[in-house]
Design an enzyme around this catalytic site. Sequence first.
Site, short mmCIF file in Angstrom:
data_model
loop_
_atom_site.label_atom_id
_atom_site.label_comp_id
_atom_site.label_asym_id
_atom_site.label_seq_id
_atom_site.Cartn_x
_atom_site.Cartn_y
_atom_site.Cartn_z
N TYR A 85 46.70 -0.37 -4.16
CA TYR A 85 46.08 -1.07 -3.03
C TYR A 85 46.81 -2.38 -2.74
CZ TYR A 85 42.34 -3.11 -0.18
OH TYR A 85 41.61 -3.69 0.83
N GLY A 142 39.98 2.37 12.82
CA GLY A 142 39.14 2.28 11.63
C GLY A 142 37.76 1.79 12.01
N ALA A 143 37.35 2.16 13.23
CA ALA A 143 36.13 1.59 13.81
C ALA A 143 34.85 2.12 13.16
CB ALA A 143 36.09 1.85 15.30
N GLY A 146 34.50 2.30 9.83
CA GLY A 146 34.32 1.59 8.56
C GLY A 146 33.46 0.36 8.78
N SER A 156 44.25 -7.93 2.60
CA SER A 156 43.27 -8.15 1.53
C SER A 156 43.75 -9.28 0.63
CB SER A 156 43.14 -6.88 0.68
OG SER A 156 42.51 -7.17 -0.55
N ALA A 163 49.83 -3.29 -3.55
CA ALA A 163 51.18 -3.04 -3.05
C ALA A 163 51.14 -2.67 -1.57
CB ALA A 163 51.84 -1.93 -3.86
N SER A 164 50.18 -1.84 -1.20
CA SER A 164 50.11 -1.40 0.20
C SER A 164 49.81 -2.58 1.13
CB SER A 164 49.03 -0.31 0.36
OG SER A 164 47.72 -0.86 0.31
N LYS A 165 48.97 -3.50 0.67
CA LYS A 165 48.61 -4.64 1.52
C LYS A 165 49.70 -5.70 1.54
CE LYS A 165 44.49 -3.33 2.90
NZ LYS A 165 44.26 -2.96 4.31
N ILE A 203 33.99 -7.85 0.65
CA ILE A 203 32.95 -7.91 1.67
C ILE A 203 32.01 -6.73 1.43
CG2 ILE A 203 32.51 -7.82 4.16
CD1 ILE A 203 34.27 -10.06 3.98
#
Lengths: 245, 78
Positions: free
Chosen positions: A149, A16-17, A19, A136, A151-153, A182
């Site tokens: 989101y 994810g470099a 982002g 997150s 739930a995924s984290k 952020i």
Amino acid sequence: MSVAGKFENQQVLVVGATGGLGHAIARYLKREGAGLVLSGRNEDKLNASAQELGAGWLSSDLSSSAGRAQLADAVGMLDGVVFAAGVAPVAPVRYLKDSDLDACLNVNTVAPLLLARDLLKKKKLKAGASMVWISSVASSQGAAGYAAYAASKAALEAAARCLALELAPKGIRVNCIAPGMIETDMADAAAERISGDALEAHLKAYPLGAGRPADVASAASFLLSAESRWITGAILPVDGGFSIN
Amino acid sequence: MSLEKFIENFEEAVEDIEPGSLTAETAYRELEAWDSLAVLTVIAMVDAEYNVRLKADALKSCETLEALFALVSSRSES
């Protein structure tokens, strides 16, 4: 503060470099002497980052098993892995699209877990290696519109704790960072569905004010380094105090 | 794709709106129920029902439901 040579002779894969967070983490690690392999989906941006940081790179779609296998094959022995790829669909559950939920769980939860599996199977993680997954504050704090989101984290964090136990005998550590909002691409993308006023109100909930990508990068550096050798399965909030209450 | 159906969808998306109480001329941003959750919900509704991804700013650029429908229609065709 960064220390030159902290990661001397160490290889770190940053996923994810391209982002905002991933790029900041890669930059920070480079300053501290790490050898880098960058992964991301946007080939042009990835190439530019790799040039800037003198890093190896591979553009692969980690939501596919072929993409993950390709990356796991391509990398050499690793001292660290940072997983900073992520998507954040914002929608109340009654308007949540199947495709958005699938993509969210796939990129945020399934991909890091299966990439870890592939790296382990191919024995690409050195004894004493450290994995850092970007979670997150949403994993532990409810917010309307963020069910997918969050739930995924939360699932990612739960998996990290289990994997940490599985890998402890090898001295491999697994930790998560739970950043607050952020100023990065993802925050911008979320902001597209959130009015500027609402975003400003949200930022008031941060006792230390808004965070920067470098704030997360320094935490990632710590968790990757031997300085945190006795920390595993932990979820480190990096949120300016947002989660205190 | 009709204006009537769009208004119905809008009424259903935003909390505390009586079905049938809004018209094409309604200035939706002046509704009492228009808050940040309503913004997010209408954007998600438009995405789910019309496959159009609006930004929060786009909702600020329209005055009435008819204007918003026109915006969604134009994006939907493109």
